[in-house]
Enzyme design. Structure first.
Site, mmCIF file in Angstrom:
data_model
loop_
_atom_site.group_PDB
_atom_site.id
_atom_site.type_symbol
_atom_site.label_atom_id
_atom_site.label_comp_id
_atom_site.label_asym_id
_atom_site.label_seq_id
_atom_site.Cartn_x
_atom_site.Cartn_y
_atom_site.Cartn_z
ATOM 1 N N LYS A 80 0.862 -1.183 0.000
ATOM 2 C CA LYS A 80 0.000 0.000 0.000
ATOM 3 C C LYS A 80 0.896 1.230 0.000
ATOM 4 C CE LYS A 80 -3.958 1.837 2.678
ATOM 5 N NZ LYS A 80 -4.882 1.524 3.796
ATOM 6 N N SER A 155 -9.731 1.316 2.589
ATOM 7 C CA SER A 155 -8.868 2.151 1.780
ATOM 8 C C SER A 155 -7.753 1.391 1.062
ATOM 9 C CB SER A 155 -8.231 3.235 2.659
ATOM 10 O OG SER A 155 -7.394 2.654 3.646
ATOM 11 N N SER A 179 -9.887 -1.194 6.745
ATOM 12 C CA SER A 179 -9.303 -1.006 5.409
ATOM 13 C C SER A 179 -8.550 -2.189 4.831
ATOM 14 C CB SER A 179 -8.387 0.208 5.407
ATOM 15 O OG SER A 179 -9.172 1.360 5.296
HETATM 16 N N1 GLN Z 1 -13.497 3.241 6.068
HETATM 17 C C1 GLN Z 1 -12.841 3.649 7.275
HETATM 18 C C2 GLN Z 1 -12.555 5.129 7.217
HETATM 19 O O1 GLN Z 1 -12.898 5.716 6.257
HETATM 20 C C3 GLN Z 1 -11.605 2.859 7.507
HETATM 21 C C4 GLN Z 1 -10.372 3.409 6.935
HETATM 22 C C5 GLN Z 1 -9.138 2.627 7.280
HETATM 23 O O2 GLN Z 1 -9.209 1.576 7.903
HETATM 24 N N2 GLN Z 1 -7.989 3.176 6.908
HETATM 25 O O3 GLN Z 1 -12.011 5.693 8.115
#
Ligand code: GLN
Length: 498
Positions: A80, A155, A179
């Site tokens: 990532k 994400s 994410s």
């Molecule tokens: N969807 C969650 C958010 O928008 C999780 C994001 C993440 O785990 N980086 O914060």
């Protein structure tokens, strides 16, 4: 002809060790799969062909010299783009860091390299990891390999999509509120969020420091277990004071099965608003499969789960506001030219460097931490965190793991959800694991009866019971027969060895 699509990480290591094929051939096959497939997927932000071939050549030279092969010898992996890797940019998919060159290599990345894995590059994500679609990347969206009109989740959408499309055997992502698990579910692959503190975050760009955790994606639980062994090898990372030594061997008990294990289900969760019928049906089926494999189902309650989203969307933005203050247009990242004062430079660099969601989170964090709001929001959210943690402790006194959906629905079409609050609500099943700091995994269990798209089931276990969680996930995977799947539209296109 052998295709990378059909090989597990362990089979790659064995093949390289026995000289059936070289690490260089595997690297070339992965580069070929990426060049043929990624135009339609858009999982990569950078492909590091030179780094990949150099790493593979080192493995091949070591083999020729008669050295013992490392545990991930020649296995294709990518990271990532919030993880530093020397020789690549680390952009967090943001204009703010579009030209930022990694100044060093993150510990999690280094451990994969030390284990002999081949680094293929950096993967797309929601900007600074805020989001659930990967659509907020400042560069381009990523498509779900099962239906390219749909989002891969986020994400870590690039990580999940690349593995799902068979461009990679393994990928790393980060999980602050789901994410890793949510995109794994939407793309039909396995994604593990290890226990908070299990994997070092040194060199990974921070979002919410009390919530962030790094973990692997693979097409099999076994591949994820192999990656975990590499990530914890070498013990505690002195550069990350939140990391802990972990002596678990994730492969040793992988085939223990689930005979006699107690799996908790939370009946109220299956009534959650927005849960689709096909996901509900998939959960019932997963429950039956686990029972068929010898597990016992126990009904438990997590009464404060209903407040988890509210708590997370206070704590997360507050921590993000603090962590992202460093992007001030002076030391890091995008710098606005021609400003009269330093204050103006900082304000305009931030205004033009960050996208809409990154701004929304920081403004929210700043507001919630203001003296007028602090008590009603931040302090209240901390109290809710304590209550949810107590709920989990009570539940884990009776069960070995909890079974629940990962995402309330299958992948949706790009742009179908435009209201941020509606997106936040879809995190309902994943965020409590970050709030509590336990471990959670998403395993593909079926294709949706209505949509034909992959559905993942989530298992959560107590903190530092990650190895047992993987064994339960392996039992579930076995009983569902979804192991090793490459998205049908991409399988067999390029990626052949030799
Ligand atoms: N969807 C969650 C958010 O928008 C999780 C994001 C993440 O785990 N980086 O914060």
């Amino acid at each position: 002809m052998v295709s990378l699509d059909s090989l597990s990480a362990r089979q790659i290591v064995t093949g390289v060790s026995k000289g059936e094929f070289s690490a260089t051939e595997v690297a070339r096959a992965a580069l070929d799969a990426i060049s043929v497939r990624d135009g339609e997927v858009g999982a990569f932000l950078q492909v590091s062909g030179d780094l990949a071939l150099a790493a593979a050549a080192r493995v091949d030279a070591a083999r020729r010299a008669g050295e013992e092969m490392p545990p991930l010898a020649g296995v294709p992996v990518a990271f990532k783009d919030n993880m530093n890797l020397l020789g690549t940019r680390t952009t967090c998919a943001s204009r703010m860091l579009a030209s930022y060159q990694s100044a060093y290599t993150a510990t999690c990345v280094q451990r994969m390299l030390d284990a002999g894995a081949t680094p293929l590059g950096k993967l797309n994500m929601d900007e600074f990891a805020f989001g659930s679609t990967t659509d907020s990347s400042a560069f381009h969206p990523t498509n779900n390999p099962w239906d390219t009109a749909r989002v891969p989740g986020g994400s870590s959408g690039g990580s999940a999509a690349a593995v799902s499309a068979g461009e990679l055997t393994l990928a790393l992502g980060s999980d602050t509120g789901g994410s890793i698990r949510q995109p794994a579910s939407l793309c039909g692959v396995v994604g593990l969020k290890p226990t908070y503190g299990m994997v070092s975050r040194y060199g990974v760009v921070a979002f919410g420091s009390s919530l962030d955790q790094v973990g692997p994606f693979g097409r099999r639980v076994e591949d994820v277990a192999l990656a975990m062994n590499a990530l914890v090898a070498g013990g505690r990372d002195p550069h990350d004071t939140t990391s802990q030594a972990c002596e678990q061997d994730f492969l040793a008990c992988l085939d223990e099965g689930c005979e006699g294990r107690a799996i908790g289900v939370i009946p109220a969760l299956l009534e959650a608003e927005g849960l689709s019928d096909e996901v509900r049906a998939a959960m019932r089926q997963a429950e039956e499969r686990l029972v068929g494999a010898g597990a016992r189902i126990v009904e438990v309650e997590l009464p404060n789960m209903a407040s988890a989203i509210a708590a997370y969307y206070v704590l997360g933005p507050c921590e993000a506001f603090s962590n992202l203050a460093r992007y001030d247009g002076v030391r890091f990242g995008y710098q606005e030219d021609g400003c009269a004062t330093l204050a103006e430079q900082s304000a305009l660099s931030r205004a033009h460097g960050f996208g809409a969601e990154a701004k929304r989170r920081q403004l929210l964090g700043a507001y919630l931490l203001s003296s007028e709001m602090y008590e009603s929001y931040y302090l209240a959210a901390q109290k809710v965190r304590t209550l949810i943690t107590a709920d989990y402790q009570r539940a884990f006194a009776h069960v070995d793991a909890l079974l629940m959906p990962t995402s309330p629905t299958v992948a949706w079409e790009h742009g179908a959800i435009s209201d941020p609050a509606q997106l936040y609500l879809a995190d309902i099943f994943t965020i409590s694991s970050n709030i509590v700091g336990n471990c959670g995994i998403s395993v593909p269990v079926c294709l949706g009866a209505d949509s034909g798209l992959p559905i993942g089931a989530q298992l959560q276990g107590p903190a530092f019971a990650d190895a047992r969680l993987l064994a339960l996930a392996r039992a579930l995977e076995r009983s569902c027969g979804m192991e090793g799947l490459v998205a049908p539209a991409f399988a067999g296109r390029g990626g052949e060895l030799g």
